[in-house]
Enzyme design. Structure first.
Site, PDB file in Angstrom:
ATOM      1  N   LYS A 220      -4.074  -6.313 -12.806  1.00  0.00           N
ATOM      2  CA  LYS A 220      -5.226  -5.414 -12.634  1.00  0.00           C
ATOM      3  C   LYS A 220      -6.534  -6.144 -12.974  1.00  0.00           C
ATOM      4  O   LYS A 220      -7.531  -6.046 -12.252  1.00  0.00           O
ATOM      5  CB  LYS A 220      -5.041  -4.179 -13.527  1.00  0.00           C
ATOM      6  CG  LYS A 220      -6.276  -3.353 -13.768  1.00  0.00           C
ATOM      7  CD  LYS A 220      -6.706  -2.578 -12.539  1.00  0.00           C
ATOM      8  CE  LYS A 220      -8.112  -2.044 -12.683  1.00  0.00           C
ATOM      9  NZ  LYS A 220      -8.559  -1.192 -11.647  1.00  0.00           N
ATOM     10  N   CYS A 274     -15.980  -1.039 -13.295  1.00  0.00           N
ATOM     11  CA  CYS A 274     -14.783  -1.903 -13.280  1.00  0.00           C
ATOM     12  C   CYS A 274     -15.108  -3.391 -13.384  1.00  0.00           C
ATOM     13  O   CYS A 274     -14.621  -4.080 -14.271  1.00  0.00           O
ATOM     14  CB  CYS A 274     -13.979  -1.634 -12.016  1.00  0.00           C
ATOM     15  SG  CYS A 274     -13.599   0.103 -11.822  1.00  0.00           S
TER      16      CYS A 274
END
Ligand code: SAJ
Length: 466
Positions: A220, A274
């Site tokens: 991720k 993010c």
């Protein structure tokens, strides 16, 4: 599979499992709605009772996300039940955690995750499944999730099943990406993997890959670090073009004709929740463990320096035009186009830096009413009136169709700089409309105006406020 997991698997396949999703934000809400739509009874829990009231009335803050509203209208009160009462999570077969794990002043704040985890473990049925979707720093599934499970006196593989299945959906395309993207499931054992797979297969059309939790944690963070590093490369090339007097748009266009080159778009900075934190999670943890990944760290710093660099350039331009403060109009405040999200937006740092340098900053955005401390205008015309500099800071579709002659007529006295932070406009058209046009990666038009050498990335970084 043991008896508990066989039972739960059957319930999952029959859509008879009771699913709860903790956190009804960007990821938790679409996820809860997709699961509800595939037939599960889903409780959507959030600590924010205002948000829950809105959802209960059929209102969503994700109005711009295609499909969210329709899914809410279709499933509300049928298969989807929003609540801020933790008691309603009791006896869930599956609990999914989708709460933020933000960075705060140089550390990773896992307090919301820990709270959600404790709530999950006290609500999930014996033999149930707990899935973490929130982005985790490497090793925290082991050090935090598994150790909390142990503290609850639960045994993995019997009392409980657990996995890490990081979300990977892009704001602006949430539903589409949640359904179509491939998923990585990091599971502690085979049963947890099987159960998690059965859960996600209810709505995911993309491939589902199973691995261990640590690999899933790294994957991720690597995905977002990869993107951040590649944008930093494009931004670095833009800065090179600026000092050499070239145009990065043309350089990129020609370089990208090479079969193995695919340069991303340079811009006024990288924002969103993010890319501004995930690379740092990887950097901080790897550094703690003995290897500091300098490329990832440098990329972050290059991207972070961009709005400060352009604030300096704009400041130089204004000072060459007049003494005292200038009027700077910023068009677009969101971190990217057509998404009503201003988290970590580079426009915020640009606005604050220009104000710090003493300018009058006016802002306009067609989809958000954020102002970052500047003067906010609902009307575009008011926001650009009398401007010495107009800056395009977000790539909203609306700005691609700007009437540049009208814009020039509204702005201030000559010379007026039109600074294109997202490479949206046509340089010739802007100049024909009476502007001095400059963009990220092309400041040739300012060469005689901006006399002083602009700061280097390193110098800017050391002056960026914490
Ligand atoms: N940007 C550029 N140049 C580019 C592309 C983007 O300057 O060529 C800027 C954007 O303007 C924006 C920032 O980067 O300020 C981030 O935008 P983005 O569209 O690259 O990504 P996010 O933050 O909206 O979503 C990312 C995605 N990650 C990857 O593409 C690897 C998304 O798939 C993830 O699900 C999401 O992070 C997440 O949740 O982690």
């Amino acid at each position: 599979m043991n008896i508990n997991s066989l039972r739960l698997k059957e319930k999952l396949l029959k859509r008879a499992a009771r699913v709860s999703v903790i956190g009804q934000g960007y990821i938790g809400l679409p996820l809860a709605l997709l699961l509800a739509n595939s037939g599960f009874k889903v409780t959507g829990y959030d600590v924010n009772s205002e948000l829950v009231k809105e959802l209960s009335r059929g209102e969503t803050r994700l109005e711009n996300e295609t499909g969210v509203r329709d899914l809410l209208m279709k499933n509300l009160g049928v298969n989807y039940f929003p609540t801020s009462d933790p008691r309603e999570l009791m006896e869930s077969d599956v609990v999914i955690i989708a709460v933020p794990t933000p960075k705060r002043d140089g550390f990773i704040d896992l307090s919301m995750l820990l709270h959600a985890l404790k709530l999950s473990l006290s609500s999930v049925k014996r033999g149930g499944l707990v899935v973490v979707e929130s982005t985790l720093p490497p090793k925290s599934f082991e050090n935090l999730v598994l150790s909390e499970i142990a503290k609850f006196g639960m045994r993995i593989g019997g009392d409980i099943f657990a996995s890490y299945c990081p979300e990977r959906a892009m704001p602006g395309k949430l539903i589409e990406e949640l359904v179509r993207s491939y998923r990585v499931i990091g599971a502690v054992d085979e049963d947890s993997a099987e159960l998690s797979k059965a859960l996600y297969e209810s709505f995911v059309e993309g491939e589902i890959e199973v691995t261990d939790p640590l690999t899933a944690e790294i994957v991720k963070l690597v995905e977002n670090s990869y993107r951040d590093v590649n944008i930093a490369f494009a931004n670095e090339v833009a800065r090179v073009c600026e000092v050499l007097g070239a145009d990065v748009r043309r350089v990129r266009e020609l370089a990208n004709k090479h079969p193995r080159v695919s340069m991303l778009m340079p811009g006024i900075g990288v924002g969103g929740s993010c890319l501004t934190k995930d690379p740092l999670f990887l950097y901080w943890i790897a550094k703690d463990m003995g290897y500091p990944p300098e490329l990832i760290s440098l990329a972050r710093r290059i991207n972070q320096s961009m709005p400060y660099h352009y604030a300096e350039l704009i400041d130089e331009f204004v000072r060459s035009k007049k003494s005292g403060k200038g009027v700077v109009s910023i068009l677009g405040l969101t971190y990217k186009g057509d998404v009503p999200d201003t988290r970590e937006s580079p426009a915020g740092n640009l606005v604050r830096e220009l104000i710090r340098r003493g300018h009058l900053v006016k802002v306009y955005d067609p989809i958000v009413s954020e102002h970052f401390g500047a003067q906010y205008f609902r009307e575009f015309e008011e926001a650009v009136k009398g401007a010495d500099v107009v800056v395009i800071a977000s790539d909203h579709s609306e700005f691609k169709k700007l009437d540049l002659r009208k814009l020039r007529a509204l702005a201030g006295e000559d010379p007026v700089l039109l600074f294109d932070g997202k490479l949206l406009l046509d340089a010739d058209e802007a100049e024909a409309s009476g502007f001095i046009y400059a963009s990220v990666g092309n400041i040739a038009s300012l060469i005689n105006i901006v006399s002083r050498k602009l700061s280097k990335v390193g110098e800017i970084i050391s002056n960026i406020p914490e």
